[in-house]
Design a protein around this motif. Sequence first.
Motif, PDB file in Angstrom:
ATOM      1  N   ARG A 278       0.845  -1.203   0.000  1.00 28.63           N
ATOM      2  CA  ARG A 278       0.000   0.000   0.000  1.00 28.63           C
ATOM      3  C   ARG A 278       0.872   1.241   0.000  1.00 28.63           C
ATOM      4  N   TYR A 279       0.342   2.271  -0.630  1.00 25.71           N
ATOM      5  CA  TYR A 279       1.025   3.571  -0.658  1.00 25.71           C
ATOM      6  C   TYR A 279       0.078   4.612  -0.093  1.00 25.71           C
ATOM      7  N   PHE A 280       0.652   5.592   0.595  1.00 30.41           N
ATOM      8  CA  PHE A 280      -0.160   6.684   1.128  1.00 30.41           C
ATOM      9  C   PHE A 280      -0.052   7.902   0.216  1.00 30.41           C
ATOM     10  N   VAL A 281      -1.186   8.577   0.065  1.00 31.06           N
ATOM     11  CA  VAL A 281      -1.325   9.616  -0.959  1.00 31.06           C
ATOM     12  C   VAL A 281      -1.434  10.999  -0.320  1.00 31.06           C
ATOM     13  N   LEU A 282      -0.632  11.935  -0.812  1.00 31.29           N
ATOM     14  CA  LEU A 282      -0.760  13.348  -0.430  1.00 31.29           C
ATOM     15  C   LEU A 282      -1.523  14.088  -1.516  1.00 31.29           C
ATOM     16  N   LYS A 283      -2.220  15.181  -1.085  1.00 35.49           N
ATOM     17  CA  LYS A 283      -2.852  16.061  -2.083  1.00 35.49           C
ATOM     18  C   LYS A 283      -1.797  16.954  -2.705  1.00 35.49           C
ATOM     19  N   SER A 284      -0.863  17.426  -1.862  1.00 34.47           N
ATOM     20  CA  SER A 284       0.249  18.272  -2.325  1.00 34.47           C
ATOM     21  C   SER A 284       1.264  18.304  -1.194  1.00 34.47           C
ATOM     22  N   PHE A 285       2.462  18.817  -1.465  1.00 39.11           N
ATOM     23  CA  PHE A 285       3.454  18.932  -0.389  1.00 39.11           C
ATOM     24  C   PHE A 285       3.069  20.035   0.589  1.00 39.11           C
ATOM     25  N   GLU A 286       2.411  21.084   0.086  1.00 41.23           N
ATOM     26  CA  GLU A 286       1.935  22.141   0.991  1.00 41.23           C
ATOM     27  C   GLU A 286       0.936  21.548   1.982  1.00 41.23           C
ATOM     28  N   ASP A 287       0.035  20.726   1.477  1.00 39.51           N
ATOM     29  CA  ASP A 287      -0.960  20.097   2.344  1.00 39.51           C
ATOM     30  C   ASP A 287      -0.266  19.144   3.338  1.00 39.51           C
ATOM     31  N   GLY A 288       0.691  18.359   2.839  1.00 38.17           N
ATOM     32  CA  GLY A 288       1.430  17.454   3.722  1.00 38.17           C
ATOM     33  C   GLY A 288       2.198  18.217   4.794  1.00 38.17           C
ATOM     34  N   ALA A 289       2.808  19.339   4.406  1.00 39.38           N
ATOM     35  CA  ALA A 289       3.569  20.147   5.370  1.00 39.38           C
ATOM     36  C   ALA A 289       2.638  20.694   6.441  1.00 39.38           C
ATOM     37  N   GLN A 290       1.462  21.137   6.026  1.00 39.09           N
ATOM     38  CA  GLN A 290       0.473  21.664   6.966  1.00 39.09           C
ATOM     39  C   GLN A 290       0.051  20.573   7.966  1.00 39.09           C
ATOM     40  N   GLN A 291      -0.261  19.391   7.460  1.00 46.17           N
ATOM     41  CA  GLN A 291      -0.654  18.271   8.330  1.00 46.17           C
ATOM     42  C   GLN A 291       0.466  17.948   9.323  1.00 46.17           C
ATOM     43  N   LEU A 292       1.700  17.965   8.825  1.00 40.61           N
ATOM     44  CA  LEU A 292       2.819  17.579   9.686  1.00 40.61           C
ATOM     45  C   LEU A 292       3.164  18.669  10.688  1.00 40.61           C
ATOM     46  N   ARG A 293       2.952  19.914  10.306  1.00 39.41           N
ATOM     47  CA  ARG A 293       3.180  20.998  11.275  1.00 39.41           C
ATOM     48  C   ARG A 293       2.178  20.896  12.416  1.00 39.41           C
ATOM     49  N   GLU A 294       0.930  20.562  12.096  1.00 36.26           N
ATOM     50  CA  GLU A 294      -0.070  20.382  13.160  1.00 36.26           C
ATOM     51  C   GLU A 294       0.309  19.217  14.071  1.00 36.26           C
ATOM     52  N   TYR A 295       0.748  18.122  13.459  1.00 32.96           N
ATOM     53  CA  TYR A 295       1.184  16.974  14.269  1.00 32.96           C
ATOM     54  C   TYR A 295       2.371  17.377  15.152  1.00 32.96           C
ATOM     55  N   CYS A 296       3.332  18.086  14.566  1.00 33.19           N
ATOM     56  CA  CYS A 296       4.534  18.530  15.265  1.00 33.19           C
ATOM     57  C   CYS A 296       4.171  19.393  16.476  1.00 33.19           C
ATOM     58  N   SER A 297       3.148  20.249  16.314  1.00 32.05           N
ATOM     59  CA  SER A 297       2.798  21.178  17.394  1.00 32.05           C
ATOM     60  C   SER A 297       2.244  20.452  18.623  1.00 32.05           C
ATOM     61  N   LYS A 298       1.848  19.198  18.457  1.00 33.76           N
ATOM     62  CA  LYS A 298       1.386  18.418  19.620  1.00 33.76           C
ATOM     63  C   LYS A 298       2.556  17.913  20.462  1.00 33.76           C
ATOM     64  N   ILE A 299       3.740  17.874  19.849  1.00 37.32           N
ATOM     65  CA  ILE A 299       4.921  17.319  20.524  1.00 37.32           C
ATOM     66  C   ILE A 299       5.892  18.425  20.926  1.00 37.32           C
ATOM     67  N   THR A 300       6.003  19.432  20.063  1.00 29.33           N
ATOM     68  CA  THR A 300       7.090  20.402  20.182  1.00 29.33           C
ATOM     69  C   THR A 300       6.567  21.726  20.715  1.00 29.33           C
ATOM     70  N   PRO A 301       7.181  22.303  21.759  1.00 32.46           N
ATOM     71  CA  PRO A 301       6.732  23.605  22.278  1.00 32.46           C
ATOM     72  C   PRO A 301       6.848  24.700  21.208  1.00 32.46           C
ATOM     73  N   PRO A 302       5.952  25.724  21.288  1.00 29.41           N
ATOM     74  CA  PRO A 302       5.889  26.765  20.247  1.00 29.41           C
ATOM     75  C   PRO A 302       7.217  27.486  20.015  1.00 29.41           C
ATOM     76  N   ASP A 303       8.002  27.718  21.088  1.00 32.62           N
ATOM     77  CA  ASP A 303       9.254  28.463  20.880  1.00 32.62           C
ATOM     78  C   ASP A 303      10.235  27.655  20.029  1.00 32.62           C
ATOM     79  N   ILE A 304      10.252  26.353  20.239  1.00 28.64           N
ATOM     80  CA  ILE A 304      11.168  25.518  19.442  1.00 28.64           C
ATOM     81  C   ILE A 304      10.657  25.405  18.003  1.00 28.64           C
ATOM     82  N   MET A 305       9.338  25.247  17.866  1.00 30.69           N
ATOM     83  CA  MET A 305       8.736  25.253  16.513  1.00 30.69           C
ATOM     84  C   MET A 305       9.145  26.524  15.775  1.00 30.69           C
TER      85      MET A 305
END
Length: 320
Positions: A278-305
Amino acid sequence: NFKDGTKAAAPDTQTVPRHIPQSLEEVDNGQILGFGADLAEDHPGYLDQAYKDRRMAIANIARRHRVGDPIPRLEYTPDELQVWGTVLHELRNLYDDGACAEFLRCLPLFDFSEDVVPQLEDLSQILRRETGWQIRPVAGLLHPRDFLNGLAFQTFHSTQYMRHPSKPNYTPEPDVCHELLGHVPMLADSAFCDMVHSIGVASLCADDSQIWHLTKIYWYTVEFGVVQEGDEMKAFGAGILSSYGEMKHMRTGNAEFLPFDPNAKQPKMSYKDGYQKRYFVLKSFEDGAQQLREYCSKITPPDIMARFLNKATPDYSDQS
Ligand code: TIH
Ligand code: FE2
């Protein structure tokens, strides 16, 4: 332990807060878990002593490399050059149909030819100019935490040895064809780089189970991701772009395509049993970056982000 006999990470026993690396020098590239010079019994080069000696010599070059030094140039043997030529030739016939638009735009920057195996140092300089990313040579498979932390410093750890000549169309481990044809062209695209950077920044503050989740996210995007263009699935994952066997497999449509979701439980990674199911599908890299930034913000404090993600030309050394 992993299926290939490499050691799994020791459980996270620390009670004090984790030290976040402040510079690339603090990202360890000494601890090699696999894919180095010790080949497993099922490796195509296991009985080939000359191949094993060569792998050892190349691994030692990577071990001696220090951050900031130019990457040593390697003179590839005629056999190695032939493997490179075959892989590049076969893949070139598949890229127009199978590779994503960003890959096709970036590929000409590197001027690849079947007559010469490119040098990591030259490609690293092109990447610095295009996106600010760089390459650091590595002897084999790093601990996933160290590999992902490197991405936060816009650094891609790369092997320098060639796959075994008996199986040019697919190898179960990274090699210089995989790094150069799969990863390097994509790292010249800034939207793709933003997405990969977010995975790296998330890894800085991740606990061991989050590192494992991020490793799978990395696997299903940077290694084996596809992006939808119109009604077609196009490869951006390096494991597809560097394997003409995998590329043909992905394009036949026999595998499953699922939307990428970084919050979902990610399936077990596999590479030993051949092509992906199976392969996972992105709509675009901008969309993927947005999804990953949201995921990142759950782990990483805002100042480090903010320190790592928001600067046009990052300077990670100006704060402690
Ligand atoms: N299978 C890829 C190739 O043949 O180029 C190499 C790898 C990608 C990911 C893990 S190993
Ligand atoms: Fe890879």
